[in-house]
Scaffold this motif. Structure first.
Motif, PDB file in Angstrom:
ATOM      1  N   PRO C  58       2.687  24.003  44.862  1.00  0.00           N
ATOM      2  CA  PRO C  58       3.611  23.436  43.870  1.00  0.00           C
ATOM      3  C   PRO C  58       2.995  22.195  43.217  1.00  0.00           C
ATOM      4  CG  PRO C  58       4.411  23.053  46.098  1.00  0.00           C
ATOM      5  CD  PRO C  58       3.163  23.871  46.230  1.00  0.00           C
ATOM      6  N   LEU C  59       2.876  22.227  41.918  1.00  0.00           N
ATOM      7  CA  LEU C  59       2.221  21.151  41.177  1.00  0.00           C
ATOM      8  C   LEU C  59       3.183  20.630  40.118  1.00  0.00           C
ATOM      9  CD1 LEU C  59      -0.610  19.767  40.437  1.00  0.00           C
ATOM     10  CD2 LEU C  59      -0.712  21.513  38.646  1.00  0.00           C
ATOM     11  N   ALA C  60       3.283  19.329  40.043  1.00  0.00           N
ATOM     12  CA  ALA C  60       4.130  18.714  39.014  1.00  0.00           C
ATOM     13  C   ALA C  60       3.262  18.343  37.828  1.00  0.00           C
ATOM     14  CB  ALA C  60       4.817  17.488  39.581  1.00  0.00           C
ATOM     15  N   LEU C  61       3.691  18.734  36.651  1.00  0.00           N
ATOM     16  CA  LEU C  61       2.972  18.334  35.447  1.00  0.00           C
ATOM     17  C   LEU C  61       3.854  17.359  34.673  1.00  0.00           C
ATOM     18  CD1 LEU C  61       1.532  21.765  34.319  1.00  0.00           C
ATOM     19  CD2 LEU C  61       0.198  19.743  34.920  1.00  0.00           C
ATOM     20  N   VAL C  62       3.285  16.231  34.337  1.00  0.00           N
ATOM     21  CA  VAL C  62       4.034  15.254  33.540  1.00  0.00           C
ATOM     22  C   VAL C  62       3.288  15.095  32.220  1.00  0.00           C
ATOM     23  CG1 VAL C  62       4.903  12.917  33.408  1.00  0.00           C
ATOM     24  CG2 VAL C  62       4.767  14.079  35.618  1.00  0.00           C
ATOM     25  N   VAL C  63       3.880  15.611  31.178  1.00  0.00           N
ATOM     26  CA  VAL C  63       3.264  15.489  29.856  1.00  0.00           C
ATOM     27  C   VAL C  63       4.124  14.533  29.052  1.00  0.00           C
ATOM     28  CG1 VAL C  63       2.448  16.709  27.828  1.00  0.00           C
ATOM     29  CG2 VAL C  63       2.465  17.858  30.042  1.00  0.00           C
ATOM     30  N   GLU C  64       3.621  13.359  28.827  1.00  0.00           N
ATOM     31  CA  GLU C  64       4.488  12.337  28.213  1.00  0.00           C
ATOM     32  C   GLU C  64       4.739  12.632  26.730  1.00  0.00           C
ATOM     33  OE1 GLU C  64       2.780   8.570  29.258  1.00  0.00           O
ATOM     34  OE2 GLU C  64       3.631   8.675  31.278  1.00  0.00           O
ATOM     35  N   GLN C  65       3.770  13.246  26.111  1.00  0.00           N
ATOM     36  CA  GLN C  65       3.994  13.597  24.700  1.00  0.00           C
ATOM     37  C   GLN C  65       3.347  14.948  24.418  1.00  0.00           C
ATOM     38  OE1 GLN C  65       2.208  11.282  21.393  1.00  0.00           O
ATOM     39  NE2 GLN C  65       4.325  10.660  21.000  1.00  0.00           N
ATOM     40  N   PRO C  66       4.132  16.018  24.531  1.00  0.00           N
ATOM     41  CA  PRO C  66       3.535  17.347  24.396  1.00  0.00           C
ATOM     42  C   PRO C  66       2.998  17.585  22.984  1.00  0.00           C
ATOM     43  CG  PRO C  66       5.783  17.433  25.265  1.00  0.00           C
ATOM     44  CD  PRO C  66       5.571  16.063  24.758  1.00  0.00           C
ATOM     45  N   ASN C  67       1.837  18.185  22.881  1.00  0.00           N
ATOM     46  CA  ASN C  67       1.287  18.612  21.600  1.00  0.00           C
ATOM     47  C   ASN C  67       0.290  19.740  21.848  1.00  0.00           C
ATOM     48  OD1 ASN C  67      -1.109  17.384  22.502  1.00  0.00           O
ATOM     49  ND2 ASN C  67      -0.391  15.402  21.686  1.00  0.00           N
ATOM     50  N   ALA C  68      -0.433  20.156  20.873  1.00  0.00           N
ATOM     51  CA  ALA C  68      -1.335  21.298  21.001  1.00  0.00           C
ATOM     52  C   ALA C  68      -2.413  21.047  22.059  1.00  0.00           C
ATOM     53  CB  ALA C  68      -1.991  21.596  19.647  1.00  0.00           C
ATOM     54  N   ASP C  69      -2.932  19.824  22.075  1.00  0.00           N
ATOM     55  CA  ASP C  69      -4.000  19.511  23.040  1.00  0.00           C
ATOM     56  C   ASP C  69      -3.506  19.625  24.467  1.00  0.00           C
ATOM     57  OD1 ASP C  69      -6.106  18.983  21.242  1.00  0.00           O
ATOM     58  OD2 ASP C  69      -5.156  17.056  20.746  1.00  0.00           O
ATOM     59  N   THR C  85       3.610  25.694  38.730  1.00  0.00           N
ATOM     60  CA  THR C  85       3.822  24.425  38.016  1.00  0.00           C
ATOM     61  C   THR C  85       5.293  24.181  37.748  1.00  0.00           C
ATOM     62  OG1 THR C  85       3.466  25.635  35.981  1.00  0.00           O
ATOM     63  CG2 THR C  85       1.586  24.426  36.871  1.00  0.00           C
ATOM     64  N   SER C  86       5.613  22.926  37.716  1.00  0.00           N
ATOM     65  CA  SER C  86       6.945  22.537  37.254  1.00  0.00           C
ATOM     66  C   SER C  86       6.765  21.260  36.432  1.00  0.00           C
ATOM     67  CB  SER C  86       7.899  22.310  38.425  1.00  0.00           C
ATOM     68  OG  SER C  86       7.283  21.492  39.381  1.00  0.00           O
ATOM     69  N   TYR C  87       7.535  21.150  35.378  1.00  0.00           N
ATOM     70  CA  TYR C  87       7.347  20.031  34.445  1.00  0.00           C
ATOM     71  C   TYR C  87       8.359  18.942  34.712  1.00  0.00           C
ATOM     72  CZ  TYR C  87       3.984  22.865  31.966  1.00  0.00           C
ATOM     73  OH  TYR C  87       2.867  23.590  31.656  1.00  0.00           O
ATOM     74  N   TYR C  88       7.884  17.721  34.657  1.00  0.00           N
ATOM     75  CA  TYR C  88       8.777  16.576  34.839  1.00  0.00           C
ATOM     76  C   TYR C  88       8.648  15.676  33.639  1.00  0.00           C
ATOM     77  CZ  TYR C  88       9.617  18.012  39.595  1.00  0.00           C
ATOM     78  OH  TYR C  88      10.006  18.725  40.695  1.00  0.00           O
ATOM     79  N   ALA C  89       9.733  15.016  33.308  1.00  0.00           N
ATOM     80  CA  ALA C  89       9.731  14.190  32.102  1.00  0.00           C
ATOM     81  C   ALA C  89       8.999  12.868  32.328  1.00  0.00           C
ATOM     82  CB  ALA C  89      11.166  13.926  31.640  1.00  0.00           C
ATOM     83  N   VAL C 107      -0.049  16.040  38.067  1.00  0.00           N
ATOM     84  CA  VAL C 107      -1.037  15.803  37.018  1.00  0.00           C
ATOM     85  C   VAL C 107      -0.309  15.132  35.856  1.00  0.00           C
ATOM     86  CG1 VAL C 107      -2.532  16.885  35.323  1.00  0.00           C
ATOM     87  CG2 VAL C 107      -2.531  17.696  37.684  1.00  0.00           C
ATOM     88  N   VAL C 108      -0.800  13.977  35.454  1.00  0.00           N
ATOM     89  CA  VAL C 108      -0.119  13.212  34.408  1.00  0.00           C
ATOM     90  C   VAL C 108      -1.015  13.163  33.160  1.00  0.00           C
ATOM     91  CG1 VAL C 108       0.974  11.034  33.820  1.00  0.00           C
ATOM     92  CG2 VAL C 108       0.934  11.814  36.194  1.00  0.00           C
ATOM     93  N   LEU C 109      -0.460  13.608  32.047  1.00  0.00           N
ATOM     94  CA  LEU C 109      -1.147  13.446  30.767  1.00  0.00           C
ATOM     95  C   LEU C 109      -0.408  12.366  29.993  1.00  0.00           C
ATOM     96  CD1 LEU C 109      -1.838  17.161  29.769  1.00  0.00           C
ATOM     97  CD2 LEU C 109      -3.275  15.571  31.023  1.00  0.00           C
ATOM     98  N   ARG C 110      -1.084  11.281  29.773  1.00  0.00           N
ATOM     99  CA  ARG C 110      -0.398  10.129  29.156  1.00  0.00           C
ATOM    100  C   ARG C 110      -0.038  10.396  27.702  1.00  0.00           C
ATOM    101  NH1 ARG C 110      -3.468   6.171  31.723  1.00  0.00           N
ATOM    102  NH2 ARG C 110      -2.709   5.919  33.858  1.00  0.00           N
ATOM    103  N   ARG C 111       0.782   9.504  27.208  1.00  0.00           N
ATOM    104  CA  ARG C 111       1.223   9.540  25.815  1.00  0.00           C
ATOM    105  C   ARG C 111       0.018   9.590  24.859  1.00  0.00           C
ATOM    106  NH1 ARG C 111       6.199   8.556  24.553  1.00  0.00           N
ATOM    107  NH2 ARG C 111       6.622   7.675  26.591  1.00  0.00           N
ATOM    108  N   ASP C 112      -1.065   8.865  25.239  1.00  0.00           N
ATOM    109  CA  ASP C 112      -2.188   8.746  24.310  1.00  0.00           C
ATOM    110  C   ASP C 112      -3.265   9.812  24.539  1.00  0.00           C
ATOM    111  OD1 ASP C 112      -3.089   7.949  26.721  1.00  0.00           O
ATOM    112  OD2 ASP C 112      -3.698   5.938  26.116  1.00  0.00           O
ATOM    113  N   PHE C 113      -2.910  10.879  25.251  1.00  0.00           N
ATOM    114  CA  PHE C 113      -3.900  11.886  25.635  1.00  0.00           C
ATOM    115  C   PHE C 113      -4.631  12.455  24.396  1.00  0.00           C
ATOM    116  CE2 PHE C 113      -5.080  16.322  26.639  1.00  0.00           C
ATOM    117  CZ  PHE C 113      -5.912  16.087  27.712  1.00  0.00           C
TER     118      PHE C 113
END
Lengths: 369, 654, 379
Positions: C58-69, C85-89, C107-113
């Motif tokens: 089980p992996l948590a994905l945190v995408v602070e600002q989703p986009n194509a990348d 995977t499960s997504y967290y805000a 796994v955290v993808l920051r706002r500025d990814f």
């Protein structure tokens, strides 16, 4: 009533501890096993023997092999010059891994082309093989980063920054030691309880107990307390050793920890007494103890995660008090999980204990001969 | 019966010429138990004649079993030697084991093998040629009466059958010397009788030499020779008849009309010059220390109308006399009693309460004299509270008008389709000693277990002191005491720890517990061994301790399941004098036994077979039932055997 | 001793003893249950239950600002068989989920990814693993690295380039190319189970004869101690081999572990191991003389050492020297080595012979000690 129970408890302690051999068996092995198993149970590879197969004359290959030599995971034990030498070494288990750099390794690298590095791994123990590959790729990655930096290559557009919570160096011993505390505590309670009623039945003293005014509940308490107290004492000693000898961090509160231990002992002793009351002979008691203990340990998540098991087996583990106890131990030791978050682990242990005690007490009087 | 043929001829060893089968010379053997060294045998020398039955008798811990094991090559002597049929038992043990037959105490049978399989095993191990087997098996099966049971598991045989099978296994290859270690312990009289028939036929028809140990003195009396051991030393040897004759003129049969037999026995036992006094049905058998004429009226003035008649001596009398003489000698030589597993037996515990001489019948017999060692040397024991007397004087064993303490009505117990106990009914009154006799497997123990609440009955009702123990409150169980067949004690606890545990289990505490523990240690002469591990005690002392544990809480009712099995005659006597005293105080006693002389101590008896009661009554009335023209004076054993045989025949007819 | 004095032959005595033992085995079903039902039950339970292959982590994905990348990146995880995977805000929520044990890594993808991706120093992908289970932690990190690598390769491909990596590690795993953990765990389990069965079968047989008083009767017959030991060993050996055939058959046909060596080597080695395991049980039983103590010793000395010190799960080479020395008295250690080699590698005599020799030495030591302790005397 308390007088009677006290006398019973005293008697149980005396019968257990007066016999030199029993005393030895109860005190020696758990401590020795803690030491041996404490060191034995680890997935951190050390001194994995590997062979160097370097056909390249350049300095790049030498540097890379030097990195392998320097790592604690690996120890070079052989240097070979021909491909035919690989198989005997690997087959005969003299090396776990052969690292091969081809003749053009340094040249390709200098030319900016990808240079292949072959790693041949003995997969007989797939876990060890996987760990060795992981360790090797970490070394290669580090080499690549350094190479790219010094030779002005383009950095990748993103990089990973890893943090490990609770166990920053990912020492697997921290994971296994609380488990060993649990295993040894279980073993001990089985030793003390699984044969106790069966032995009294064989010797005829159980009848003698049943004709006294002692009630089944009182016999139950009298039989439980010694196993409980001995288990408590030994669990404490084992934990002290884990914390001060093996330096496993203890982050959570002792109260939470001891609540868990108490409930686990309750369920362990309960199951032990239940097995013992079922058995008419000591041999059956021993068999019962094994049949409970072996699955209880292997299916507890001690070495292999419960998550990997099939659904059906996962459901079976719900009846295994070890499963809950391991979560409590690891949680309290390494994560410092507070009491309230562990309640889901506490109540199943209590339930298993109470059920087992009920059955054991009922069997005291109703077991036919 | 068929004559048993010579299948394999016994080897003719060199020693046969001089007529000696076994020579024991200056044999010594000691064991280390815990930290103490126990001298089991001390410089013993004797020889066993060829072609006769020799009995090895002696009290508990005399070294009988050790001697048997030495002869079988299972132990190595410290010094001295045993020569078996001309071979040394220690150095040539395999050769010795190839020529003797040996039956250990528990018969050495595999209970999960059938009768036939047990025989096959021992035939293989003993190297009986295949060709000779069919004939040999036929003889053995016939001799032991096992033919119908060849396919039955040994574990499902009755005790008597097991013992006969054990004997058959020891005889599977015709041995020149047969060693039997306590072959009749825990076996009913009928089976014992049959075993003796077999043994004598062997000796008579095949010239086998037999050496056996026994705790039954009537059996010792049937041996051609006896060897008397005591505390590892040879006491005497010779033909029982010769030994017996030394006691001629010492023995009397005494009756007093209207006087309780237990009171009478107690009185007489305390009188000067009396060595032994035993209850036998309605009279008391008295053995005097000298053969001078005795005036019983003077000896026992309290007994009005005493009648005495001289009777023939028994081997038992000389046995008791020898042991007592021996221990008296020991006591003179060493005032200090040493801590061995078997302390001198004769130590007087008589607390001659000064008023006992003149009190009328019915007074509590707080002071019970077990044995009189020396009439001049009555030891005063301080701090011993007398046995409490829960009943007013007068309400005694013979007063049976009171409401019954034990009531059993149509009691049944079924295991599968088999009725272990089938429709039995009886009542026992307060202060009565009620005996349950029967062959092995007659249902005695099952009845006991139901009475004690250990086993639920399948049918019928039972009330113990007005309650059913299985459902009654725990407190009701405090009114009974229970002593099981195996003297169930915590063997790795010390004597004092056992006593303390059982008294606490019965809710005694503080001063009361201390007082009872002191009482037990004194009364049962356990004080000197209070700290010993109870598993190391000899059987006789284990039995005392077990009884002490069952008495800590002064129960009203006492259940004794074969309380004297395997215990030597002297310890049995002691035991029964305690039981008599308890009955005298109004304790109700229920007992099972295989010893017919013990049946005589009971007020009433029930004889059981196949789960049913065959007859019930006083010992006298039961014996009277067996009186025939051929048997004008039947013994209890005759009566018992007659009843069982009649019952079996009835079964066959039906 | 002059055995020639004894009537009958050694063969006859042995035959009687062995037949007796077999009859007892048949009458008491618990021995048969130990030999046949236990391997089936345990192997089924463990063969299916025990696996080190970490899948469905089980992996948590945190995408602070989703986009194509970010979608490109997270797709790598969504498609992986290793992760669920499960997504967290927010990171905080994900951390709470990890605390409660619902996820093992974040796994955290920051706002500025997306923005930093195009800068020279690159974007940072934050990976937080729960380090309590260090092994799983490391496996997760490896998998995340892999996902990251394939994401880079896909990205380069899209741009029409080839990803440049200086040194490319090419791994080749011999004997077990898919790294299926069952392939090594099942042979290891066979060793653990056979240790248990061997000891359980014999641990009590001698002490039982002492306690029931039958030993005394045996000893006064012309039996020699050698015959007693053989008579005890042989029946349980045959019984144990039956269980072993079952276990090996299940490994091959149910768990589909490949057998690259020859069957007869497998059985010869197994037979040798069984003798060692039975001898150990016999020694325990002889030394203890009481079923209670024999039971305690068997409980302590068999299962846990075979489980932890045999190399079945934990690599012996990575243990401290002292512990490595101790593993040399664990018979299962040699058997595990032989089994893993015969099953997965083939008849490699360089592995099989030394380990078989070690087993033989151990068996000889155990039997020798049994012999010394079980002389034909009662003392």
């Amino acid at each position: 009533m308390f007088g009677r129970i006290f006398a019973l408890v005293l008697k149980e302690f005396l019968t257990l501890l007066k016999d030199k051999r029993t005393r030895l068996v109860l005190i020696g092995p758990p401590l020795i096993q803690l030491m041996v198993f404490g060191y034995a149970a680890t997935f951190d590879l050390k001194n994995v023997p590997f062979a160097v197969y370097n056909e390249d004359r350049g300095s790049a290959a030498r540097e890379l092999f030097a990195d392998f030599d320097g790592a604690t995971s690996f120890t070079p034990v052989a240097e070979i010059t021909h491909e035919s030498e690989i198989a005997p070494l690997v087959d005969g288990k003299q090396v776990l891994m052969v690292i091969h750099a081809g003749p053009n390794f340094s040249a390709e690298l200098a030319a900016g082309r990808p240079a292949p590095l072959q790693v041949i791994v003995d997969g007989r123990n797939s876990n060890t093989a996987m760990l060795a590959i992981n360790d090797a790729s970490v070394i290669v990655d580090r080499f690549n980063t350094a190479w790219a930096q010094s030779h002005g290559g383009a950095a990748p557009p993103a990089h990973i920054e890893m943090r490990a919570w609770f166990n920053p160096n990912l020492e697997s011993r921290w994971f296994f030691l609380p488990g060993i505390v649990g295993i040894l505590t279980l073993l001990l309670t089985m030793l003390v309880t699984a044969l106790s009623v069966a032995r009294e039945r064989e010797q005829g003293t159980f009848d003698q107990l049943l004709v006294t005014p002692l009630r089944p509940v009182e016999i139950l308490i009298g039989k439980t307390l010694p196993g409980f107290l001995i288990g408590m004492a030994e669990a404490s000693v084992i934990m002290l050793a884990a914390v001060f000898w093996f330096k496993v961090p203890l982050l959570g509160s002792l109260l939470t920890l001891y609540t868990g231990i108490a409930l686990f002992l309750l369920s362990g002793v309960g199951v032990g007494l239940m097995i013992s009351s079922f058995a008419t002979t000591q041999q059956q008691g021993l068999l019962g103890a094994f049949i409970f203990m072996v699955p209880a340990i292997i299916l507890s998540g001690f070495a292999t995660p419960i998550r990997n098991m099939p659904e059906l087996v996962q459901d079976i583990t719900l009846f295994n008090p070890m499963r809950y106890f391991l979560l409590v131990l690891r949680g309290v030791f390494l994560e410092g999980v507070p009491f309230n978050l562990l309640i889901p682990q506490f109540w199943p242990m209590a339930l298993i204990g109470v059920t087992a005690f009920g059955i054991a007490g009922w069997l005291f009087r109703h077991r036919m001969y | 019966m068929n004559a048993v043929n010579q299948v394999t001829a016994p080897p003719a060893p060199a020693s046969r010429d001089n007529g000696v089968a076994l020579v024991v010379s200056q044999l010594s053997k000691s064991f280390l138990i815990g930290k103490r060294r126990i001298q089991a045998l001390h410089d013993v020398s004797f020889s066993v004649r060829y072609g006769v039955v020799t009995g090895l008798v002696g009290p508990d811990a005399a070294g009988k079993t050790t001697l048997m094991r030495l002869a079988a090559g299972l132990l190595v002597p410290d010094s001295g030697a045993i020569s078996v049929l001309g071979m040394d038992a220690a150095t040539e043990s395999l050769a010795v084991q190839g020529t003797i037959g040996y039956m250990p105490q528990r018969f050495g049978l595999y209970e999960d093998l059938t009768v036939q399989e047990n025989l096959d095993l021992y035939a293989d191990l003993q190297g009986v040629p295949e060709a000779a087997r069919a004939e040999r098996y036929r003889e053995l099966m016939h001799m032991a009466g096992l033919k119908p049971f060849a396919r039955r598991l040994a574990g499902q045989l009755s005790g008597g059958m097991k013992q006969k099978l054990g004997l058959a296994c020891a005889l599977v290859r015709q041995p020149a010397l047969l060693l039997l270690d306590e072959p009749t312990v825990g076996v009913d009289p009928l089976s014992r009788r049959e075993l003796w028939d077999i043994v004598y036929r062997l000796v008579r028809e095949q010239g086998t030499s037999v050496l056996l140990t026994t705790a039954y003195l009537d059996e010792a009396e049937r041996c051609d020779d006896v060897v008397l051991l005591h505390e590892g030393r040879l006491l005497d040897r010779g033909a029982p008849a010769v030994l017996r004759e030394t006691m001629r003129g010492h023995t009397y049969r005494v009756t007093v009309a209207g006087m309780d037999k237990r009171v009478l026995q107690n009185r007489i036992a305390q009188a000067p010059g009396v060595m032994d006094a035993l209850i036998q049905g309605d009279h008391v058998r008295v053995v005097m220390e000298s053969d001078a004429p005795v005036d019983f009226a003077a000896l026992c003035p309290a007994a009005v109308g005493i009648e005495a008649a001289a009777v023939a001596p028994r081997f038992e009398d000389s046995f008791v006399a020898l042991i007592k003489a021996k221990t008296r000698g020991d006591e003179v030589s060493s005032a200090q009693m040493t801590t061995t597993t078997s302390p001198p037996l004769g130590r007087a515990t008589a607390e001659g309460s000064p008023q006992s001489g003149g009190v009328p019948a019915g007074v509590p017999l707080a002071a019970v004299v077990r044995e009189r060692v020396d009439t001049n040397q009555v030891q005063q024991r301080p701090n011993v509270p007398p046995l409490p007397n829960p009943l007013p004087a007068g309400e005694r064993g013979q007063d049976q008008s009171a409401r019954p303490v034990i009531e059993v009505h149509n009691l049944q117990r079924r295991f599968g389709s088999f009725y272990a106990v089938n429709n039995i009914s009886f009542t026992v009154s307060r202060g009565e000693v009620f005996g349950l006799l029967g062959a092995n497997g007659a249902g005695k123990s099952t009845t006991f277990r139901m009475l004690c609440g250990l086993l639920p009955p399948s049918g019928g009702t039972l009330r113990i002191a007005g309650a059913d123990l299985r459902h009654a409150a725990a407190a009701a169980r405090a009114r009974i005491g229970y002593m099981s067949q195996k003297f169930s004690l915590y063997e790795n606890l010390s004597v004092a720890e056992n006593l303390r545990f059982f008294s606490s289990a019965y809710d005694l505490s503080g001063a009361r517990r201390r007082q009872r523990m002191d009482w037990a240690l004194q009364e049962f002469e356990l004080a000197s061994m209070a700290e010993l591990t109870s598993g190391d005690l000899s059987l006789g002392y284990k039995q005392r301790l077990a009884l002490a544990c069952a008495l800590m809480h002064e129960p009203e009712i006492l259940f004794l399941d074969e309380p004297t099995s395997g215990v030597d005659p002297l310890a049995r006597r002691e035991f029964w004098s305690r039981i008599n005293a308890l009955a005298g105080q109004g304790v109700t006693v229920m007992v099972t036994t295989h010893f017919m002389e013990e049946a005589e101590y009971c007020d009433r008896l029930a004889i059981m077979a196949a789960g049913e009661i065959l007859t019930m009554g006083t010992p006298g009335s039961i014996k009277a039932q067996a009186r025939t023209a051929a048997q004008p004076e039947p013994t209890m054993e005759d009566a018992f055997v007659g009843l069982i045989l009649a019952h079996e025949q009835q079964g066959v007819a039906a | 001793m002059n055995s020639d004095m004894r009537p009958g032959s050694s063969r006859m005595r042995l035959r009687g003893l062995i037949r007796k033992e077999f009859l007892q085995i048949v009458r008491d079903p618990s021995s048969i249950a130990i030999a046949f039902l236990m391997p089936i039950f345990l192997l089924l339970l463990f063969g299916y239950g025990v696996s080190l292959d970490s899948e469905h982590i089980p992996l948590a994905l945190v995408v602070e600002q989703p986009n194509a990348d970010t979608a490109d990146f997270t797709a790598e995880f969504d498609q992986s068989k290793y992760f669920v995977t499960s997504y967290y805000a927010s990171t905080r929520e994900a951390e709470q989920a990890m605390m409660a044990g619902r996820v093992n890594a974040i796994v955290v993808l920051r706002r500025d990814f997306a923005r930093t991706l195009r800068r020279s120093d690159g974007a940072t992908i934050q990976l937080i693993v729960n380090g309590v289970d260090a092994n799983t932690g490391r496996i997760i990190s490896g998998y995340v690295q892999g996902a990251w690598g394939s994401w880079l390769a896909h990205a380069a491909q899209k741009r029409g380039e080839v990803l440049q990596v200086p040194v490319q590690m090419q791994q080749r795993v011999w004997f077990n190319s898919e790294l299926r953990s069952r392939n090594f765990l099942v042979p290891g389990l066979v060793a653990v189970i056979m240790t248990l069965i061997g000891a359980l079968l014999t641990a009590m047989v001698m002490s039982r004869e002492w306690e029931r008083g039958t030993m005394e009767a045996l000893l006064v017959t012309p039996l020699s101690m050698r015959e007693v030991i053989i008579g005890k060993l042989l029946p349980y050996f045959i019984l144990g081999m039956g269980g072993l055939v079952l276990a090996v058959g299940m490994s091959l046909f149910l768990f589909e572990v490949p057998l690259r060596g020859s069957l007869w080597v497998l059985f010869a080695a197994s037979a040798l191991f069984l003798v060692t395991a039975l001898s150990m049980g016999l020694l325990i039983s002889t030394v203890a003389r009481s079923q209670f103590v024999a039971g305690l010793i068997a409980l302590i000395a068999t299962f846990l050492p075979a489980f932890l010190l045999s190399g079945f799960i934990f690599d012996i080479g990575s243990m401290p020297t002292v512990v490595q020395v101790i593993t040399h008295i664990v018979a299962a250690r040699y058997y595990v080595a032989i089994l893993q080699t015969v099953f997965l590698a083939g008849n490699v005599w360089g592995v099989i012979l030394p380990n078989a020799l070690a087993l033989a030495v151990l068996a000889a030591v155990f039997l020798g000690l049994t012999w010394r302790n079980a002389h034909k005397r009662l003392e």
